[in-house]
Motif scaffolding. Structure first.
Motif, PDB file in Angstrom:
ATOM      1  N   MET A   1       0.831  -1.204   0.000  1.00 60.49           N
ATOM      2  CA  MET A   1       0.000   0.000   0.000  1.00 60.49           C
ATOM      3  C   MET A   1       0.865   1.254   0.000  1.00 60.49           C
ATOM      4  N   LEU A   2       0.591   2.153  -0.953  1.00 64.14           N
ATOM      5  CA  LEU A   2       1.252   3.448  -1.026  1.00 64.14           C
ATOM      6  C   LEU A   2       0.245   4.547  -0.713  1.00 64.14           C
ATOM      7  N   LEU A   3       0.760   5.693  -0.288  1.00 62.36           N
ATOM      8  CA  LEU A   3      -0.066   6.852   0.032  1.00 62.36           C
ATOM      9  C   LEU A   3       0.426   8.037  -0.779  1.00 62.36           C
ATOM     10  N   TYR A   4      -0.490   8.679  -1.522  1.00 63.50           N
ATOM     11  CA  TYR A   4      -0.137   9.782  -2.423  1.00 63.50           C
ATOM     12  C   TYR A   4      -0.825  11.060  -1.962  1.00 63.50           C
ATOM     13  N   ASP A   5      -0.046  12.148  -1.811  1.00 60.92           N
ATOM     14  CA  ASP A   5      -0.624  13.397  -1.309  1.00 60.92           C
ATOM     15  C   ASP A   5      -0.758  14.473  -2.389  1.00 60.92           C
ATOM     16  N   GLY A   6      -0.650  14.071  -3.637  1.00 60.54           N
ATOM     17  CA  GLY A   6      -0.734  15.024  -4.739  1.00 60.54           C
ATOM     18  C   GLY A   6       0.608  15.322  -5.360  1.00 60.54           C
ATOM     19  N   LEU A   7       1.665  15.197  -4.561  1.00 54.78           N
ATOM     20  CA  LEU A   7       3.026  15.421  -5.037  1.00 54.78           C
ATOM     21  C   LEU A   7       3.978  14.290  -4.673  1.00 54.78           C
ATOM     22  N   HIS A   8       3.646  13.548  -3.636  1.00 57.16           N
ATOM     23  CA  HIS A   8       4.629  12.674  -3.013  1.00 57.16           C
ATOM     24  C   HIS A   8       4.007  11.336  -2.628  1.00 57.16           C
ATOM     25  N   TYR A   9       4.830  10.286  -2.728  1.00 56.65           N
ATOM     26  CA  TYR A   9       4.420   8.941  -2.312  1.00 56.65           C
ATOM     27  C   TYR A   9       5.125   8.534  -1.017  1.00 56.65           C
ATOM     28  N   ASP A  10       4.346   8.041  -0.061  1.00 58.96           N
ATOM     29  CA  ASP A  10       4.859   7.378   1.129  1.00 58.96           C
ATOM     30  C   ASP A  10       4.303   5.966   1.163  1.00 58.96           C
ATOM     31  N   VAL A  11       4.576   5.235   2.242  1.00 55.07           N
ATOM     32  CA  VAL A  11       4.145   3.844   2.368  1.00 55.07           C
ATOM     33  C   VAL A  11       3.234   3.702   3.581  1.00 55.07           C
ATOM     34  N   LEU A  12       2.186   2.907   3.434  1.00 55.37           N
ATOM     35  CA  LEU A  12       1.356   2.522   4.569  1.00 55.37           C
ATOM     36  C   LEU A  12       1.790   1.136   5.025  1.00 55.37           C
ATOM     37  N   ALA A  13       2.089   1.035   6.315  1.00 53.38           N
ATOM     38  CA  ALA A  13       2.568  -0.223   6.882  1.00 53.38           C
ATOM     39  C   ALA A  13       1.821  -0.504   8.179  1.00 53.38           C
ATOM     40  N   VAL A  14       1.904  -1.727   8.638  1.00 53.02           N
ATOM     41  CA  VAL A  14       1.356  -2.095   9.941  1.00 53.02           C
ATOM     42  C   VAL A  14       2.518  -2.371  10.882  1.00 53.02           C
ATOM     43  N   ALA A  15       2.496  -1.689  12.021  1.00 50.43           N
ATOM     44  CA  ALA A  15       3.534  -1.856  13.041  1.00 50.43           C
ATOM     45  C   ALA A  15       2.894  -2.436  14.302  1.00 50.43           C
ATOM     46  N   PRO A  16       3.679  -3.111  15.141  1.00 52.84           N
ATOM     47  CA  PRO A  16       3.117  -3.686  16.375  1.00 52.84           C
ATOM     48  C   PRO A  16       2.563  -2.628  17.316  1.00 52.84           C
ATOM     49  N   PHE A  17       3.167  -1.430  17.305  1.00 55.24           N
ATOM     50  CA  PHE A  17       2.695  -0.316  18.123  1.00 55.24           C
ATOM     51  C   PHE A  17       3.139   0.978  17.454  1.00 55.24           C
ATOM     52  N   ALA A  18       2.614   2.110  17.900  1.00 58.36           N
ATOM     53  CA  ALA A  18       2.758   3.372  17.178  1.00 58.36           C
ATOM     54  C   ALA A  18       4.201   3.795  16.938  1.00 58.36           C
ATOM     55  N   ASP A  19       5.073   3.621  17.914  1.00 59.33           N
ATOM     56  CA  ASP A  19       6.450   4.092  17.781  1.00 59.33           C
ATOM     57  C   ASP A  19       7.434   2.965  17.491  1.00 59.33           C
ATOM     58  N   ALA A  20       6.946   1.883  16.943  1.00 61.66           N
ATOM     59  CA  ALA A  20       7.814   0.741  16.646  1.00 61.66           C
ATOM     60  C   ALA A  20       8.815   1.109  15.554  1.00 61.66           C
ATOM     61  N   PRO A  21      10.000   0.544  15.594  1.00 56.53           N
ATOM     62  CA  PRO A  21      10.992   0.827  14.544  1.00 56.53           C
ATOM     63  C   PRO A  21      10.544   0.254  13.205  1.00 56.53           C
ATOM     64  N   GLU A  22      11.038   0.849  12.139  1.00 57.87           N
ATOM     65  CA  GLU A  22      10.638   0.414  10.805  1.00 57.87           C
ATOM     66  C   GLU A  22      11.023  -1.031  10.521  1.00 57.87           C
ATOM     67  N   GLU A  23      12.035  -1.524  11.201  1.00 57.41           N
ATOM     68  CA  GLU A  23      12.514  -2.883  10.941  1.00 57.41           C
ATOM     69  C   GLU A  23      11.429  -3.937  11.161  1.00 57.41           C
ATOM     70  N   VAL A  24      10.431  -3.619  11.988  1.00 55.87           N
ATOM     71  CA  VAL A  24       9.395  -4.615  12.288  1.00 55.87           C
ATOM     72  C   VAL A  24       8.105  -4.334  11.517  1.00 55.87           C
ATOM     73  N   ASP A  25       8.146  -3.395  10.581  1.00 55.92           N
ATOM     74  CA  ASP A  25       6.959  -3.105   9.772  1.00 55.92           C
ATOM     75  C   ASP A  25       6.508  -4.324   8.983  1.00 55.92           C
ATOM     76  N   GLN A  26       5.195  -4.457   8.864  1.00 59.39           N
ATOM     77  CA  GLN A  26       4.620  -5.371   7.883  1.00 59.39           C
ATOM     78  C   GLN A  26       4.139  -4.513   6.724  1.00 59.39           C
ATOM     79  N   THR A  27       4.685  -4.751   5.550  1.00 63.92           N
ATOM     80  CA  THR A  27       4.312  -3.958   4.380  1.00 63.92           C
ATOM     81  C   THR A  27       3.666  -4.797   3.283  1.00 63.92           C
ATOM     82  N   ILE A  28       3.703  -6.105   3.421  1.00 64.63           N
ATOM     83  CA  ILE A  28       3.132  -7.018   2.430  1.00 64.63           C
ATOM     84  C   ILE A  28       1.975  -7.759   3.078  1.00 64.63           C
TER      85      ILE A  28
END
Length: 210
Positions: free
Chosen positions: A115-142
């Motif tokens: 999942m990607l997120l587009y704001d009109g100019l820029h793309y970011d990624v939507l991921a699921v993390a175990p908790f709000a401030d979790a490090p990116e290393e534990v993201d689920q992106t698939i």
């Protein structure tokens, strides 16, 4: 998605290659894939000039190949459709302004989605993390796509996230935004004027300003 997970927005650097690096992070947890993925797209387009013709690309096949290899050029729907096939995964691109989700790869029998997120100019990624401030290393992106073509509750979380971002106006209206050319400092309003300026001057670096 594991119980207790939260949907988070992972920010990709704004360097004209955000689409490619967003896909790289979503697919491989790597935010430095732009050069490689541009080459993948260029090779795909060059190898099939019948499909990727001037009418489809908006420019000659060979011109597009050189254009997409330029790190200053942005990607969009054509590039996402090719990368979807390259990774054999669906790509859901959520647009904050319109709250639309463009799903690339739908109907091809693919079993995973990012999942990607587009704001009109820029793309970011939507991921699921175990908790709000979790490090990116534990993201689920698939995410697994079920037989009905859904990714379950994660899709609802993404839709809600986009709705909230829309209400907060966290997007750029490309018809009204103001840009300044980084080369000659000329101010333009909206995407149309920016494109016209780029065609007339070959200047392609713009910065948003108020």
């Amino acid at each position: 998605m594991e119980d207790g997970g939260v949907l988070v927005r992972r920010v990709i650097p704004a360097d004209n290659s955000c689409l490619f690096n967003a896909v790289g992070y979503a697919m491989e947890h790597n935010k430095e894939k732009a050069s490689e993925l541009r080459s993948v797209i260029a090779a795909t387009v060059k190898s099939d000039p019948v499909t990727y013709n001037e009418a489809f690309l908006g420019k000659l096949n060979e011109e597009y190949v050189q254009w997409i290899l330029n790190p200053e050029k942005w990607g969009g729907a054509i590039e996402l459709s090719i990368l979807c096939d390259h990774y054999a995964r669906e790509i859901a691109a959520y647009d904050i302004q319109t709250m639309r989700c463009d799903l690339y790869g739908q109907g091809k029998g693919l079993t995973e989605r990012v999942m990607l997120l587009y704001d009109g100019l820029h793309y970011d990624v939507l991921a699921v993390a175990p908790f709000a401030d979790a490090p990116e290393e534990v993201d689920q992106t698939i995410f697994n796509v079920d037989k009905s073509g859904s990714i379950g509750s994660t899709a609802a979380l993404a839709a809600n996230f986009v709705q909230e971002a829309h209400r907060a106006r966290k997007y750029t209206d490309t018809g009204k935004f103001t840009l300044r050319c980084s080369v000659c400092q000329k101010g333009v309003v909206g995407e149309k004027e920016a494109v016209e300026h780029a065609k007339a001057t070959q200047h392609t670096n713009f910065q948003e300003y108020c």
